[in-house]
Design a protein around this motif. Structure first.
Motif, short mmCIF file in Angstrom:
data_model
loop_
_atom_site.label_atom_id
_atom_site.label_comp_id
_atom_site.label_asym_id
_atom_site.label_seq_id
_atom_site.Cartn_x
_atom_site.Cartn_y
_atom_site.Cartn_z
N MET A 267 14.05 -60.99 3.92
CA MET A 267 13.04 -60.97 4.97
C MET A 267 12.62 -59.53 5.33
SD MET A 267 13.19 -62.38 8.87
CE MET A 267 14.23 -61.07 9.43
N ILE A 268 11.32 -59.36 5.45
CA ILE A 268 10.79 -58.05 5.86
C ILE A 268 10.10 -58.27 7.20
CG2 ILE A 268 9.17 -56.18 5.25
CD1 ILE A 268 11.50 -56.55 3.25
N GLU A 269 10.39 -57.37 8.15
CA GLU A 269 9.70 -57.40 9.45
C GLU A 269 9.52 -55.95 9.88
OE1 GLU A 269 12.25 -59.31 12.33
OE2 GLU A 269 14.00 -58.29 11.54
N TYR A 270 8.98 -55.75 11.12
CA TYR A 270 8.63 -54.38 11.53
C TYR A 270 9.73 -53.33 11.30
CZ TYR A 270 4.11 -55.68 13.55
OH TYR A 270 2.83 -56.10 13.71
N PRO A 271 11.00 -53.56 11.77
CA PRO A 271 12.00 -52.49 11.59
C PRO A 271 12.28 -52.16 10.12
CG PRO A 271 13.00 -54.42 12.65
CD PRO A 271 11.54 -54.67 12.58
N ILE A 272 12.20 -53.17 9.25
CA ILE A 272 12.46 -52.91 7.82
C ILE A 272 11.29 -52.09 7.25
CG2 ILE A 272 12.96 -53.95 5.56
CD1 ILE A 272 15.03 -54.96 7.44
N ALA A 273 10.08 -52.45 7.66
CA ALA A 273 8.92 -51.69 7.18
C ALA A 273 9.00 -50.24 7.69
CB ALA A 273 7.63 -52.36 7.65
N ASP A 274 9.48 -50.09 8.94
CA ASP A 274 9.62 -48.72 9.49
C ASP A 274 10.66 -47.93 8.70
OD1 ASP A 274 7.75 -49.31 11.36
OD2 ASP A 274 9.14 -49.56 13.04
N ARG A 275 11.73 -48.60 8.31
CA ARG A 275 12.76 -47.92 7.53
C ARG A 275 12.19 -47.49 6.17
NH1 ARG A 275 17.35 -47.44 4.66
NH2 ARG A 275 17.37 -49.24 3.30
N ALA A 276 11.40 -48.36 5.59
CA ALA A 276 10.78 -48.03 4.29
C ALA A 276 9.86 -46.82 4.43
CB ALA A 276 10.01 -49.24 3.77
N ARG A 277 9.08 -46.80 5.53
CA ARG A 277 8.18 -45.64 5.75
C ARG A 277 8.99 -44.36 5.92
NH1 ARG A 277 3.42 -48.47 6.59
NH2 ARG A 277 3.74 -50.25 7.96
N ARG A 278 10.15 -44.49 6.58
CA ARG A 278 11.00 -43.31 6.80
C ARG A 278 11.52 -42.77 5.46
NH1 ARG A 278 14.12 -40.37 10.26
NH2 ARG A 278 16.10 -39.92 9.28
#
Ligand code: COA
Ligand code: MG
Length: 290
Positions: A267-278
């Motif tokens: 599952m991907i949601e906002y915090p995972i996407a934020d981690r990916a951007r980081r």
């Protein structure tokens, strides 16, 4: 966001080592006026430091000054607060009040020397039980505090123990530094030196543990530690390719009004996407350093 994967210590009065350290591919060099300099050489070290600072260099330069409780602090700061120095590392920082006193002194010297007020960073070295108790107030003592260093060697001595292979005795202090840094809104901390510099396997294992705890990098004492540490603290090719996929999938879905989706069955949601951007930002910073 700035990134220091590895910061290499070198005695400020050793021209040979300092000259070498300054030309390595290391994110930061810490020229030491504290424990790497014999008590009998403290004053000479400031003269040597002047010469070292005139040498060519590749990365950022920091200077570790003796504790605010010592008679050396004023003279050390007068030697260290100069053009081209990125920051001052304050050995054995114990309280926010002490950090603010040093901040005030640095500010006065900056003005006197025509340097940009507030330009130098101040990095408290957290290496005692007292400092761990006060760590959040130290982290938020003044805007000049950008990040903190953890000094495990002095810390284990202070709490009456020694380093063990699995480093259980420093787990509490390490985690507290990460949480306090985050709560104070400063950069993630830099972990203690690994004294057994011939043991590269052990160094890498230790670095992986602290990376997972939330540290951004580690202090080094020998050039042979720099490459392995840089490697541990940068995103792997797999992490970067995962992050790219996640950001692409997430942005497309979000544009259609969807906030949860899956990539490779996870599952991907906002915090995972934020981690990916980081991860992608870190990769960009590292590419910029090359
Ligand atoms: N920075 C730059 N160069 C270094 C270095 C350092 N921290 N440590 C070692 N080197 C160089 C040596 O000068 C030597 O180069 P050379 O043969 O061209 O002279 C080479 O690396 C190999 O060194 P080596 O013989 O393995 O070690 P050493 O006995 O010279 O030094 C230490 C070992 C531990 C004394 C040294 O690594 C050191 O001084 N480290 C930093 C200590 C410090 O600043 N401590 C304070 C914070 S805990
Ligand atoms: Mg120390």
């Amino acid at each position: 966001m700035s990134l220091y994967r590895t910061m290499l210590f070198t005695p400020a009065d050793d021209l040979r080592k300092a000259g070498k350290a300054l030309m390595l591919d290391v994110d930061g060099v810490v020229l030491d006026l504290e424990d790497a300099v014999a008590l009998s050489k403290k004053l000479n070290a400031r003269t040597a430091l002047k010469e070292v600072l005139s040498l060519p260099r590749k990365g950022d330069v920091f200077i570790r000054v003796n504790s605010a409780q010592t008679e050396f602090i004023l003279g050390d700061l007068l030697a260290a607060v100069t053009q081209g120095v990125k920051g001052i590392v304050l050995a054995k920082s114990e309280s926010a009040e002490e950090v603010r006193q040093v901040d005030w002194l640095i500010g006065k010297i900056e003005i006197e020397r025509g340097l940009r007020p507030g330009g130098l960073e101040l990095i408290p070295f957290i290496e005692s039980a007292n400092a761990i108790i006060n760590v959040y107030s130290i982290a938020s003592a003044c805007p000049r505090v950008s990040r903190m260093f953890f000094g495990g060697v002095d810390y284990v001595l202070d709490i009456g123990t020694s380093f063990s292979r699995n480093s259980e005795e420093i787990f509490y202090a390490r985690s507290k530094l990460v949480v306090a840094s985050r709560a104070a809104g400063i950069e993630a901390p830099i972990d203690t030196v690994y004294p057994d510099f011939k043991d590269i396997g052990g160094l890498k294992e230790d670095a992986k543990v602290v990376r997972q705890l939330g540290f951004q990098g580690k202090l080094a004492i020998h050039p042979c530690q720099v490459g392995p540490l840089n490697e541990v603290f940068m995103p792997t090719a797999d992490e970067i390719s995962w992050a790219k996929r996640v950001v692409t999938v997430f942005d497309e879905a979000e544009a259609k009004g969807q906030a949860v989706m899956q990539v490779d069955g996870k599952m991907i949601e906002y915090p995972i996407a934020d981690r990916a951007r980081r991860i992608l930002s870190l990769a960009d910073i590292i590419t910029g350093k090359k």
